[in-house]
Motif scaffolding. Sequence first.
Motif, PDB file in Angstrom:
ATOM      1  N   LEU A 108       0.832  -1.073   0.118  1.00 34.58           N
ATOM      2  CA  LEU A 108       0.061  -0.040  -0.005  1.00 34.58           C
ATOM      3  C   LEU A 108       0.844   1.334   0.113  1.00 34.58           C
ATOM      4  O   LEU A 108       0.513   2.257  -0.705  1.00 34.58           O
ATOM      5  CB  LEU A 108      -1.070   0.031   1.414  1.00 34.58           C
ATOM      6  CG  LEU A 108      -1.813  -1.023   1.135  1.00 34.58           C
ATOM      7  CD1 LEU A 108      -2.613  -1.111   2.433  1.00 34.58           C
ATOM      8  CD2 LEU A 108      -2.719  -0.933   0.074  1.00 34.58           C
ATOM      9  N   ILE A 109       1.841   1.233   0.696  1.00 32.43           N
ATOM     10  CA  ILE A 109       2.950   2.213   0.739  1.00 32.43           C
ATOM     11  C   ILE A 109       4.182   1.874   0.435  1.00 32.43           C
ATOM     12  O   ILE A 109       4.845   0.845   0.880  1.00 32.43           O
ATOM     13  CB  ILE A 109       3.046   2.795   1.990  1.00 32.43           C
ATOM     14  CG1 ILE A 109       1.487   3.469   2.592  1.00 32.43           C
ATOM     15  CG2 ILE A 109       4.013   4.156   2.273  1.00 32.43           C
ATOM     16  CD1 ILE A 109       1.443   3.791   3.683  1.00 32.43           C
ATOM     17  N   GLU A 110       4.685   2.227  -0.741  1.00 31.60           N
ATOM     18  CA  GLU A 110       6.058   1.746  -1.446  1.00 31.60           C
ATOM     19  C   GLU A 110       7.025   2.660  -1.418  1.00 31.60           C
ATOM     20  O   GLU A 110       6.504   3.844  -1.921  1.00 31.60           O
ATOM     21  CB  GLU A 110       5.684   1.018  -2.651  1.00 31.60           C
ATOM     22  CG  GLU A 110       6.946   0.313  -2.914  1.00 31.60           C
ATOM     23  CD  GLU A 110       6.686  -0.620  -4.415  1.00 31.60           C
ATOM     24  OE1 GLU A 110       7.491  -0.334  -5.279  1.00 31.60           O
ATOM     25  OE2 GLU A 110       5.542  -1.173  -4.550  1.00 31.60           O
ATOM     26  N   ARG A 111       8.372   2.547  -0.779  1.00 29.86           N
ATOM     27  CA  ARG A 111       9.314   3.583  -0.969  1.00 29.86           C
ATOM     28  C   ARG A 111       9.808   3.437  -2.208  1.00 29.86           C
ATOM     29  O   ARG A 111      10.261   2.172  -2.780  1.00 29.86           O
ATOM     30  CB  ARG A 111      10.215   3.033   0.002  1.00 29.86           C
ATOM     31  CG  ARG A 111      10.057   3.707   1.395  1.00 29.86           C
ATOM     32  CD  ARG A 111      11.134   3.535   2.242  1.00 29.86           C
ATOM     33  NE  ARG A 111      10.783   2.785   3.292  1.00 29.86           N
ATOM     34  CZ  ARG A 111      11.478   1.974   4.131  1.00 29.86           C
ATOM     35  NH1 ARG A 111      12.868   1.950   3.851  1.00 29.86           N
ATOM     36  NH2 ARG A 111      11.038   1.088   4.977  1.00 29.86           N
TER      37      ARG A 111
END
Length: 129
Positions: A118-121
């Motif tokens: 959902l949150i990817e660096r």
Amino acid sequence: MTTLKVGIADHGEMKARTMRIARGEEKSTPDEPTVWFASTESFARLLSASNRELLRVIHEHAPGSLEELAQITGRAGPNISRTLKKMEGCGLIRMEKGKGLKLVPNVIHDRVELVLPLIERRKKKGTRT
């Protein structure tokens, strides 16, 4: 049967990842997805309720041909053929030779696991994984 692991990545992300792997900057691991979809929407379309029902019917009834599958499900032959071609491309089913020139669909996996960060660096250019 087994679980098919799928991921979501757009074309640009997949191309960049493939290039990093080719250059030796990144390595794929056995626990990564083996099938990738361009969007969650395309994943949802392929595994809609009616298409999951189609997989169940194939597994439970083992139809001897696409025509027989169409009769069992009440779906049009061209529709079934198109859907199964997409499913085969993703590795959900395998089309095998039946009697004569008939094709017989067989379900390969009984589960799908979606890997969806959902949150990817985002990696900075020139950094390694």
